[in-house]
Write an enzyme that holds these catalytic residues in place. Structure first.
Site, short mmCIF file in Angstrom:
data_model
loop_
_atom_site.label_atom_id
_atom_site.label_comp_id
_atom_site.label_asym_id
_atom_site.label_seq_id
_atom_site.Cartn_x
_atom_site.Cartn_y
_atom_site.Cartn_z
CG ASN A 1 -53.88 22.31 -29.62
OD1 ASN A 1 -54.50 21.85 -30.48
ND2 ASN A 1 -52.46 22.14 -29.86
NE ARG B 1 -52.68 18.49 -38.08
CZ ARG B 1 -52.47 18.13 -36.79
NH1 ARG B 1 -51.30 18.24 -36.01
NH2 ARG B 1 -53.38 17.64 -36.26
#
Length: 342
Positions: free
Chosen positions: A84, A216
């Site tokens: 991020n 994920r």
């Protein structure tokens, strides 16, 4: 690592409720309010977190209250990451803040961040999402959200002395050159082959085998369009590209041309739902493609993989960018310009 007096001043300001650190610093020392906060958030290993120990997101617009300072202090170096935009964002901002203020604390913090990036890079040239935390998929080589490309761009700025990085100590140039050389090698090795032909890149790779890996539950091992555009753009920045680099760019662009979806875009189809809808002017790509068939695939929170976006849960249909115009500008403008120059 940090200018201790300067940091204590910031903390005193936050605790006393003063609006800015400038009111209590020496008149001849210029400061930047956001850069000051970045010094406070920097971890002992030189990196920065994207989240604090309590999982709250780092937001530099938030005032440094006593409660927030306590949370920052409790955040361990295991939270250091390049995910991020963390760490690269702060390095870039602190370098520019130093150029604007000549405050040595900012440059020192930026260089400590560069040290962190150099320390985190694997011998094979890849960067993990987190360092030193190697739990779960955090140890994987991560192109996702341009994490590794952001780190490489910092190194390229050091080498080329661009975007304000001419102020960085000259000792980092040779280190950055080595990091970029290994990083490019990793990029070229991880470009996915299909029947001997290079395509694009996955979002994550096993750090040892260099094979595409899942992250994920809803992010399967796959060809990843958004991240691959970032990789191609980085390669196109390189001066005097080798034949191998040129081929990598050319093959990726050909793959994007062959897989583009014309006449549809991912948009709202009901009050609380999304899907592909006709749009005569739209050019789109799915976010993920099967590694062998080049067919779009879609993951869900139960680790299942579907062939159609309609078959995943409504929550995931609405909570992830399954389609986008990812390579549109690359194909229409950026690649033709690069091709003409090379």
């Amino acid at each position: 690592m940090k200018n201790i007096i300067h940091i204590l001043t910031i903390c005193m300001v936050a605790l006393s409720g003063c609006a800015t650190a400038q009111s209590v610093t020496k008149a001849d020392v210029k400061t930047d309010s956001i850069a000051d906060k970045m010094l406070v958030y920097q971890l002992s290993n030189g990196g920065w977190p994207k989240q604090l120990e309590d999982k709250s997101v780092v937001k530099y617009e938030n005032p440094l209250t006593k409660e927030l300072l306590s949370k920052i202090k409790a955040t361990s170096p295991l939270h250091a990451t390049i995910d991020n935009n963390a760490t690269s964002r702060e390095i870039n901002a602190l370098v520019l803040a130093y150029k604007n203020t000549n405050n040595p604390a900012y440059l020192k913090a930026a260089e400590n961040g560069i040290d962190y990036l150099l320390m985190a890079q694997y011998a094979n040239g890849g960067w993990p999402q987190y360092y030193p935390d190697k739990s779960s998929y955090r140890a994987e080589i991560t192109y996702n959200d341009n994490a590794m490309i952001n780190a490489l761009t910092v190194m390229l700025n050091i080498i080329d002395k661009t975007n304000g990085f001419d102020v960085v100590d000259a000792k980092y140039v040779s280190k950055a050159e080595s990091a970029v050389k290994r990083g490019i090698s990793c990029i070229l090795k991880t470009q996915v082959l299909q029947n001997g032909k290079k395509t694009i890149w996955a979002a994550q790779y096993d750090q040892n085998t260099l094979q595409p890996a899942k992250a994920r539950a809803f992010e399967p091992a796959s060809l990843s369009t958004s991240e691959s555009v970032g990789v191609v753009r980085f390669l196109m920045k390189l001066k005097n590209p080798s034949t191998e680099i040129k081929d990598a760019i050319k093959n990726a662009v050909e793959w994007f041309e062959s897989t583009k979806i014309v006449g549809f875009k991912y948009d709202k189809i009901a009050e609380k739902d999304k899907g592909l809808v006709p749009n005569p002017e739209a050019i789109s790509w799915a976010r993920f493609y099967d590694l062998n068939t080049n067919k779009p695939i879609f993951g869900d929170r139960d680790n299942s993989i579907k062939d159609r976006v309609e078959d995943i849960s409504q929550e995931r249909r609405n909570g992830y960018a399954w389609y986008g115009t990812f390579a549109q500008n690359l194909l229409a403008k950026e690649y033709p310009k690069w091709l003409k120059a090379n």
